[in-house]
Design a protein around this motif. Structure first.
Motif, PDB file in Angstrom:
ATOM      1  N   VAL A   1       0.499  -1.253  -0.063  1.00 30.95           N
ATOM      2  CA  VAL A   1       0.161  -0.133   0.110  1.00 30.95           C
ATOM      3  C   VAL A   1       0.418   1.283   0.247  1.00 30.95           C
TER       4      VAL A   1
ATOM      5  N   LEU B   1       0.907   3.864  -2.922  1.00 28.85           N
ATOM      6  CA  LEU B   1       0.502   5.556  -2.985  1.00 28.85           C
ATOM      7  C   LEU B   1       1.311   6.566  -3.129  1.00 28.85           C
ATOM      8  N   SER B   2       2.829   6.381  -2.283  1.00 30.39           N
ATOM      9  CA  SER B   2       3.663   7.079  -1.715  1.00 30.39           C
ATOM     10  C   SER B   2       4.372   7.380  -3.671  1.00 30.39           C
TER      11      SER B   2
ATOM     12  N   LEU C   1       2.356   9.128  -6.383  1.00 28.77           N
ATOM     13  CA  LEU C   1       2.171  10.480  -6.216  1.00 28.77           C
ATOM     14  C   LEU C   1       3.700  10.985  -6.267  1.00 28.77           C
ATOM     15  N   ILE C   2       4.757  10.678  -5.945  1.00 25.81           N
ATOM     16  CA  ILE C   2       6.138  11.377  -5.899  1.00 25.81           C
ATOM     17  C   ILE C   2       6.817  11.119  -7.517  1.00 25.81           C
TER      18      ILE C   2
ATOM     19  N   TYR D   1       4.566  11.178 -10.610  1.00 24.16           N
ATOM     20  CA  TYR D   1       3.427  12.189 -11.005  1.00 24.16           C
ATOM     21  C   TYR D   1       4.103  13.353 -11.078  1.00 24.16           C
ATOM     22  N   GLY D   2       4.958  13.946  -9.259  1.00 24.12           N
ATOM     23  CA  GLY D   2       4.985  15.427  -9.314  1.00 24.12           C
ATOM     24  C   GLY D   2       6.373  15.640  -9.986  1.00 24.12           C
TER      25      GLY D   2
ATOM     26  N   PRO E   1       8.611   3.692   6.715  1.00 29.30           N
ATOM     27  CA  PRO E   1       9.277   4.073   5.683  1.00 29.30           C
ATOM     28  C   PRO E   1       8.690   4.273   4.154  1.00 29.30           C
TER      29      PRO E   1
ATOM     30  N   PHE F   1       5.774   4.742   3.412  1.00 30.71           N
ATOM     31  CA  PHE F   1       4.837   5.424   2.418  1.00 30.71           C
ATOM     32  C   PHE F   1       5.901   6.994   2.629  1.00 30.71           C
ATOM     33  N   PHE F   2       6.635   6.729   2.303  1.00 35.43           N
ATOM     34  CA  PHE F   2       7.988   8.498   2.057  1.00 35.43           C
ATOM     35  C   PHE F   2       8.259   7.589   0.731  1.00 35.43           C
TER      36      PHE F   2
END
Lengths: 288, 450, 298
Positions: free
Chosen positions: C105, C109-110, C113-114, C116-117, C167, C169-170
């Motif tokens: 998960v 998720l993380s 997102l990253i 994409y940025g 960690p 998640f980051f």
């Protein structure tokens, strides 16, 4: 516009920023700080300047662990690189059928969890009843003591690493498939033989991929811990006491947090230095 | 407006991430030690053993809880030695969430923790619980104390002995009632027991000094008479003539037989608790091991006819002695219920509670106030089992003890092993290597007091 | 263009078409040799698996027999039953799955997102920051391990799963890199037209890019699974009591105990390897693509 996009961009990467600060930047600098102290986790760190570094270079065990790891990098990684590139070149032959079969076979060992790999290889390398010596025995060859022998213990680990290096073969193969067939056809017309083609076309064209794999392999070798921890615990005669294993012992068995942190920083410097050197060196080899 | 929505959406996502991260972790958090319902105290107890000993310990806990309704024990299996050698105990102490009680088979490591100030002194609690020190075998009292205060509470102990194969002794023309008493006799018997085929392959070794518990560098250095560390003067003495003699003695076996050949010859799987141990298969005729090895023999090699004897010692060494492998209780600093924890420890180390464990492993209760239930004694309190006779003789010998009670014991042990390997594999001269280790470790513990 | 087939057995590339017969023959010798060498190497890669399997099915006696028993006389499937009974397999499996699942998960998720940025939002310093991301890939775990241990100790996290989960998640540099490369390849028109319709960046990420990125997300998920399933040093350093052990750590602890039952250990080893192999056979394409992709960029 610019400001807004900056804000959006930073928001998207914000998990990474937090993670970078907390789980990377802070530990790296904390580790530098600990490396200048005497600290055992209980009580507060006591500043000792460069003493840990000075002590390290007069610590014979440390030097042994460094030498062992360099052996694995220089001899082991070269051997693995030559072997995997050769296998990839053999596979990259349009006349070979069953390519995907071979690819699967070479890749499978990389999927075996490290602990299982270690259990399995203890048993493959067992001097009396192990797989390798039993096969050698069929041919009437007396096998060495492998992990029991200070001379053969490191080669044992190299052999094991080669078995698990299938992902390198896959990466090399992908790199080879990117080389335009026209280059080879032109060389054939010029009368080049297979060896010349390999040396003058394949290896130079594969250079970036080789550099990538060697750098990854180098970092991996310096970090390699679990196999030695599980299989030999550094023995016999410290022959498999690798850098990361000795670092772990200092940190978590002797509680010498400062000393182990100094080892960590030396490791960081070695890895960075080697990477920069490799990149520089490979740029000089760039084909015209 | 749009921007705000956009930002809040991304913000929401970040929040969700955080929430999930915490959620995942929460589900995983283990219950810490805490006070339970009204009046009951819950103590967390870390123990290092599985198998039969674990079963016995569970039985002991259940019995204690029945007798002490106000104490609940949350027992946690923490291999390999109660979380000491992998830093887990120290982490728990530093993280202010230590267990209340730990038992470990590595008293040197416990001593190192005491020296770091990571353990709770036990003296005032022992007094509160009216503990009588005279119940303990005297040779353990020095082990319990660091700097005048008590930190370790011994439960039971193991001793080291020479196991020898009676049938092989007879075959070689040796008298099985006369085990070797000195190193010279040991070497002579070993040579007679060794069988090497005409083609040069080893078929049986009479003795190999560094296998089994001989691998523990403290075993032979004790027998040879070395005083590795003196806690009173803070003096290391690793390069004494005794140590050099011991290393050279081991080296003599390596010179006589190729050490690599020896290692592949003896490396079966796993060691003592497999049917393939070289002593069980007759590949070695004598070996050094603890009293617990008799149980391994009972299970895996019931047909091997063997006897035990004290370790042979050279002139000037410690004859008829052993180092102790003692299981000790300790209470970490910051434990919430030290008194209740120590109550369990004292209660649980009585001979009658230990009896069934002792009946399995032939270990020695340090608290000798009761031997009821131990099957090696007859009704008059005399020992009837010949092996246990040797065990008790060694345990009560004033020459037996615990070496290397120092904060750097585990480094010392690794260092000595590594020197031994250099001696046997590279024929290195042990003197200078021992001197280097001596200097390194002495500088780590600070200068000796005069 | 397809090469014309001169020979029915061996398709010969076009350049060789006009060569004399003896030369064609001499070209077949290296081919046969190549096959021979490849088959031998492939055998060397496969046999250890068979050795593992045969070991797991041997009786204790056969395992230690000398000379070696190649194929067990009676296949001891009971080793597996025994192993499950004696070894807290289900507990360790549950622990491993908790860690693997939470990390899946977190990683998906993380990192999406990253990535994409970095790939789809055009902001200043983007490339400089991305180089920093790549640079962290070179950082050995040993450098951060000790301060993280001290940090987690002070947070009271040692002895919980948190150090092994939070960690993830980051962000992770390698996954960010893989995902970014894929995101960059998605045509810009798709997001531009959505923007015209008033969609926010987050909606574009969620509704357009993520669905399109399923293959690479799967690859990342597979890598994450494989890594956490077999991770050893993380659990070794951060977990303390055996109620929280993962399969990897559990196996190692049993080995270092003084009573290892090797046949059972091998049976547990087989049980731990099979799920990964199955995953591989079902997801082969994503695997090979992901791995190959790793090396392409300089």
């Amino acid at each position: 516009m610019n400001k807004r996009s900056l804000r959006t961009g930073l928001l998207f990467i914000s998990p990474w920023i937090v993670g970078f600060v907390v789980f990377t930047a802070y530990p790296v600098f904390a580790s530098l700080y600990y490396s200048l102290t005497d600290y055992s986790m209980i009580g507060t760190p006591r500043f000792v300047g460069l003493q840990n570094y000075v002590n390290l270079f007069s610590d014979k065990v440390f030097l042994t662990s460094l030498a062992n790891t360099l052996y694995m990098v220089v001899i082991g990684l070269s051997f693995i690189t030559v072997s995997t590139v050769t296998i990839a070149i053999l596979l990259n032959n349009r006349r070979i059928k069953g390519l995907s079969f071979f690819r699967v076979v070479f890749f499978l060992p990389t999927l075996v969890p490290t602990v299982v790999l270690s259990v399995l290889w203890i048993w493959i390398l067992e001097p009396d009843t192990g797989l390798i010596n039993s096969i050698l025995h069929l041919f009437g060859i007396p096998g060495p003591g492998w992990l029991a022998s200070p001379a053969w213990a490191k080669p044992s680990f190299i052999l094991m690493a080669l078995w698990g290096a299938g992902n390198m073969i896959i990466i090399y193969l992908a790199g080879l498939q990117d080389i335009s067939p026209a280059l080879y056809e032109a060389a054939s017309l010029d009368g080049a033989n297979a060896w010349q083609k390999a040396v003058h076309i394949t290896v130079p064209m594969l250079r970036p991929v080789i550099v990538f794999n060697v750098i990854t392999g180098l970092i991996g070798t310096f970090q390699s811990f679990a196999e030695a921890f599980i299989m030999t615990n550094g023995g016999p005669n410290n022959a498999t006491l690798f850098y990361s294993l000795y670092l772990y012992e200092n940190a978590f068995q002797y509680f010498k947090i400062g000393y182990a942190s100094a080892m960590a920083w030396i490791l960081l410097i070695i890895v960075l230095g080697c990477t920069v050197l490799l990149l520089k060196f490979s740029h000089q080899l760039r084909p015209e | 407006m749009r921007l705000n929505r956009k930002l809040s959406a991304v913000g929401m996502a970040a929040l969700t991430l955080g929430a999930i991260a915490v959620g995942c972790g929460q589900g995983a958090t283990s219950p810490a030690s805490s006070s339970g319902h009204q009046g009951t105290v819950q103590i967390t107890y870390w123990y290092p053993w599985g198998g039969d000993s674990e079963k016995w310990d569970k039985w002991r806990i259940a019995k204690f809880q029945k007798e002490n309704k106000n104490i609940k024990i949350n027992a946690v299996y923490v291999p390999p030695d109660g979380g000491i050698s992998n830093g887990k105990l120290l982490a728990a102490i530093a993280g202010h969430n230590p267990p209340d009680l730990v038992i470990t088979n590595d008293p040197q490591a416990g001593y190192a923790l005491a020296a770091k100030g990571a353990l709770e002194p036990l003296d005032s609690y022992l007094k509160q619980l009216h503990f009588n020190e005279a119940d303990l075998i005297p040779s353990f009292q020095s082990l319990m104390k660091y700097d005048g205060q008590t930190y370790l509470f011994p439960e039971d102990t193991n001793v080291e002995m020479l196991y020898y194969n009676v049938d092989l002794f007879k075959q070689a023309g040796l008298d099985p009632n006369k085990p070797p008493r000195t190193i010279a006799e040991l070497d002579a018997d070993a040579e007679k027991l060794t069988k090497i085929s005409s083609s040069g392959t080893i078929q049986r070794m009479g003795f190999i000094p560094w296998i089994d518990d001989g691998d523990n560098p403290f075993v032979w250095s004790w027998t040879f008479g070395a005083n590795l560390y003196n806690p009173k003067t803070n003096r290391m003495d690793l390069d004494s003539t005794q140590m050099v003699d011991m290393m050279n003695w081991m080296g003599s076996y390596a010179k006589k037989y190729n050490p690599e050949k020896l290692k592949s010859f003896t490396s079966g799987f796993g060691g003592a608790f497999t049917p393939d141990h070289p002593f069980f298969t007759g590949k070695v005729a004598m070996t050094v091991s603890g009293n617990w090895f008799s149980n391994a023999l009972r299970i895996y090699a019931p047909n091997v006819h063997y006897k035990v004897a004290p370790l042979p010692a050279p002139p000037g060494g410690r004859a008829d002695s052993t180092i102790f492998g003692t299981n000790v209780f300790m209470i970490p600093k910051g434990a919430k219920h030290p008194l209740e924890a120590l109550k369990f420890a004292i209660w649980g180390s009585q001979g009658n509670i230990l009896a069934s464990d002792i009946n399995t492993w032939r270990s020695v209760a340090v608290n000798q106030s009761s031997t009821k239930g131990i099957k090696f004694y007859n009704s008059n309190g005399q020992i009837t089992d010949p092996i246990y006779k040797t065990v008790m003789k060694l345990a009560e010998s004033p020459k037996s003890g615990t070496p290397a009670l120092t904060s750097v014991a585990s480094e010392m042990s690794n260092g000595l092993t590594s020197i031994r390997d250099k001696v046997i594999y590279n024929h290195a001269d042990p003197g200078p290597l021992l001197k280097a280790l001596q200097d390194k470790l002495q500088s780590e513990v600070g200068p000796p007091k005069s | 263009m397809k090469a014309m087939q001169v020979d029915t057995v061996v398709p010969v590339p076009r350049a060789n078409r006009s060569q004399p017969a003896w030369q064609r023959f001499s070209q077949r010798v290296p081919l046969v040799l190549t096959y021979l060498v490849l088959v031998l190497i492939a055998l060397a890669y496969v046999i250890p698996f068979l050795w593992l399997l045969s070991g797991a099915l041997k009786s204790n006696h056969e395992l230690f027999a000398s000379p070696v028993v190649w194929i067990p006389k009676h296949w001891m499937f009971s080793n597996f039953v025994e192993a499950f009974r004696q070894f807290p397999f289900l507990l360790y499996l549950r622990n491993t799955l908790i860690i693997v699942g939470c990390n899946l998960v977190g990683v998906v998720l993380s990192n999406t997102l990253i990535a994409y940025g970095f790939a789809r939002v055009n902001w200043p310093f983007r490339n400089a920051v991305f180089i920093l991301v790549l640079a962290t890939m070179m950082l050995p775990f040993q450098v951060t391990m000790i301060p993280l241990f001290v940090l987690f100790t002070n947070l009271g996290w040692i002895g919980t799963f948190l150090p092994l989960i939070v960690p993830s998640f980051f962000g992770n540099a390698f996954y960010i890199f893989l995902l970014r490369q894929f995101f960059i390849g998605i045509p810009k028109d798709l997001s531009d037209s959505a923007k015209v319709d008033g969609a926010s960046e987050f909606r574009i990420y969620w509704q357009i890019i993520l669905p399109l990125a399923k293959p690479v997300v799967t690859t990342v998920a597979i890598f994450s699974f494989i890594h956490d399933w077999g991770d050893f040093i993380g659990p070794l350093v951060f977990l303390s009591n055996n109620k929280l052990y993962t399969l990897s750590l559990g196996i190692q602890q049993i080995m270092s105990a003084n009573d290892p039952r090797w046949t059972l250990l091998l049976a547990v080893g087989v049980s731990m390897t099979v799920p990964v192999l199955l995953l591989f056979f079902f997801m082969q394409r994503q695997f090979i693509q992901g791995i190959s992709f790793t090396g392409i960029k300089d």
